[in-house]
Design an enzyme around this catalytic site. Structure first.
Site, PDB file in Angstrom:
ATOM      1  N   HIS A 165      11.975  -9.862 -17.710  1.00  0.00           N
ATOM      2  CA  HIS A 165      13.277 -10.464 -17.428  1.00  0.00           C
ATOM      3  C   HIS A 165      14.022 -10.832 -18.709  1.00  0.00           C
ATOM      4  CE1 HIS A 165      11.670 -10.445 -13.404  1.00  0.00           C
ATOM      5  NE2 HIS A 165      10.564 -10.845 -13.970  1.00  0.00           N
ATOM      6  N   ARG A 223       8.413   0.540 -17.609  1.00  0.00           N
ATOM      7  CA  ARG A 223       8.801   1.400 -16.483  1.00  0.00           C
ATOM      8  C   ARG A 223       9.173   2.774 -16.996  1.00  0.00           C
ATOM      9  NH1 ARG A 223      10.174  -1.707 -11.542  1.00  0.00           N
ATOM     10  NH2 ARG A 223      10.870   0.294 -10.762  1.00  0.00           N
ATOM     11  N   ARG A 278      14.043   0.567 -18.099  1.00  0.00           N
ATOM     12  CA  ARG A 278      15.241  -0.243 -17.821  1.00  0.00           C
ATOM     13  C   ARG A 278      15.164  -1.630 -18.461  1.00  0.00           C
ATOM     14  NH1 ARG A 278      14.340  -1.677 -11.518  1.00  0.00           N
ATOM     15  NH2 ARG A 278      14.241   0.565 -11.375  1.00  0.00           N
ATOM     16  N   THR A 291       9.199  -4.224  -8.455  1.00  0.00           N
ATOM     17  CA  THR A 291       8.090  -3.596  -7.734  1.00  0.00           C
ATOM     18  C   THR A 291       8.116  -4.031  -6.270  1.00  0.00           C
ATOM     19  OG1 THR A 291       6.861  -3.897  -9.779  1.00  0.00           O
ATOM     20  CG2 THR A 291       5.608  -3.172  -7.859  1.00  0.00           C
TER      21      THR A 291
HETATM   22  N1  PXP Z   1       3.102  -9.148 -10.769  1.00  0.00           N
HETATM   23  C1  PXP Z   1       3.540  -7.877 -10.620  1.00  0.00           C
HETATM   24  C2  PXP Z   1       2.525  -6.814 -10.364  1.00  0.00           C
HETATM   25  C3  PXP Z   1       4.903  -7.547 -10.732  1.00  0.00           C
HETATM   26  O1  PXP Z   1       5.313  -6.272 -10.587  1.00  0.00           O
HETATM   27  C4  PXP Z   1       5.819  -8.585 -11.030  1.00  0.00           C
HETATM   28  C5  PXP Z   1       7.267  -8.250 -11.212  1.00  0.00           C
HETATM   29  O2  PXP Z   1       7.456  -7.487 -12.353  1.00  0.00           O
HETATM   30  C6  PXP Z   1       5.316  -9.879 -11.173  1.00  0.00           C
HETATM   31  C7  PXP Z   1       3.967 -10.142 -11.025  1.00  0.00           C
HETATM   32  C8  PXP Z   1       6.224 -11.040 -11.490  1.00  0.00           C
HETATM   33  O3  PXP Z   1       7.118 -11.214 -10.435  1.00  0.00           O
HETATM   34  P1  PXP Z   1       8.313 -12.221 -10.567  1.00  0.00           P
HETATM   35  O4  PXP Z   1       9.185 -11.749 -11.675  1.00  0.00           O
HETATM   36  O5  PXP Z   1       8.966 -12.166  -9.227  1.00  0.00           O
HETATM   37  O6  PXP Z   1       7.716 -13.558 -10.883  1.00  0.00           O
END
Ligand code: PXP
Length: 240
Positions: A10, A45, A49, A101
C-alpha cells in the site's frame, strides 16, 4: 507472543499513483521494524502495479526481521523468489483485473503442481505458506502437499455485512484453524483485517501471525498528517 507482518504494497501503491520516488517503501522498513513488526510482507505482482523489483532487491538487503514474499506461482515469480531468497514465500492466486487478492488458492485440485513448487522452495531453505480460504479440504490439501504454514484468508469475515454473518465466518475460520493445528501446520491469517474487526480473530490462540497492510497504512495517514502539515507550513514560512 503473536506476530505481525506488515504488508508494504500500500505504500508502493501511493508512490505508483504518481510514478514518483515517494513514499519509498524501502525507507519504511527500519521504522516499521523498530515499531515491532515481525516481518515485512511484499507482493510482487505480475503487472508490477505497486511493489517494483528494485523495492524487493533493496528490501532483501535491509530487512533485519523476515521478508515474506507474496507471489503467484508463475515461472517468472518462482525464478525471482529463488534469486531473492525471502525467508518465507506466501503463494497466492493472482488475476490482473482484481483490485487485491481475491479468495484463496485452489490447492486440492492442483496437488502435483503445489508439491513441485514447495519442493523447489524447500530445497532453497525457504518456508512456504499457502494463502487459502477457511475450507477444510484446502487445509488438508495444503498439509498433503508439504506446506509449512497456511495463511487463512479473513477476506470473507472482513466483508461480513451483519453480526450473524460475521459470527458464521469467524466460526469457519475457527474450524479451519483447528484442522490446521491438528495437522501441525503453522497458522497465519490476513486480508481485510482492521483496527475494528481484528479483536475476534486475535482470540483464536492457534493463529500466531497476522499479515496486515491496508488498515495500518490508512491509519498512518491520519496519525501522521498533522505533523506533515506542520512541517510544510514551517517550510513555507522559513526565510533563507
Ligand atoms: N495476506 C495476503 C495473502 C494478501 O494478499 C494481503 C493483501 O495484499 C494481505 C494479507 C493484507 O491484506 P490487507 O491489505 O487487506 O490488510
Amino acid at each position: 507472543m503473536k506476530k505481525l507482518g506488515v504488508n508494504f504494497d500500500h505504500i508502493a501503491t501511493i508512490r505508483q499513483a504518481r510514478k514518483t520516488f515517494e513514499p519509498d517503501p524501502v525507507t519504511a522498513i527500519g521504522i516499521v521494524e523498530l515499531a515491532g513488526a515481525d516481518s515485512i510482507v511484499m507482493h510482487l505482482r505480475e503487472d508490477r502495479r505497486h511493489t517494483q523489483d528494485r523495492d524487493l532487491e533493496l528490501a532483501r538487503k535491509i530487512i533485519k526481521t523476515k521478508l515474506n514474499l507474496e507471489m503467484a506461482p508463475t515461472q517468472e515469480m518462482i525464478k525471482t523468489a529463488l534469486d531473492i531468497k525471502p525467508d518465507t514465500v506466501t503463494l497466492v492466486p493472482e488475476r490482473r483485473e482484481e483490485l487485491t487478492t481475491e479468495g484463496g488458492l485452489e490447492v486440492a485440485l492442483n496437488m502435483e503442481s503445489f508439491k513441485k513448487y514447495i519442493r523447489l522452495f524447500h530445497d532453497a531453505d525457504i518456508t512456504v505458506s499457502l494463502f487459502i480460504d477457511p475450507d477444510l479440504d484446502q487445509i488438508k490439501a495444503a498439509h498433503r502437499v508439504g506446506a509449512d504454514i497456511v495463511e487463512i484468508s479473513t477476506a470473507r469475515y472482513s466483508e461480513s455485512k451483519s453480526i450473524k454473518e460475521s459470527e458464521t465466518n469467524i466460526q469457519q475460520i475457527i474450524n479451519a484453524v483447528i484442522t490446521a493445528e491438528k495437522l501441525k501446520l503453522g497458522v497465519a491469517a490476513g486480508h481485510g483485517l482492521t483496527y475494528i474487526n481484528i479483536e475476534p480473530v486475535t482470540r483464536i490462540d492457534a493463529i500466531t501471525e497476522y499479515n496486515i497492510g491496508h488498515s495500518i497504512i490508512a491509519r498512518a495517514v491520519f496519525t501522521g498528517i498533522a505533523e506533515a502539515v506542520r512541517e510544510m507550513k514551517n517550510k513555507i514560512n522559513a526565510r533563507p
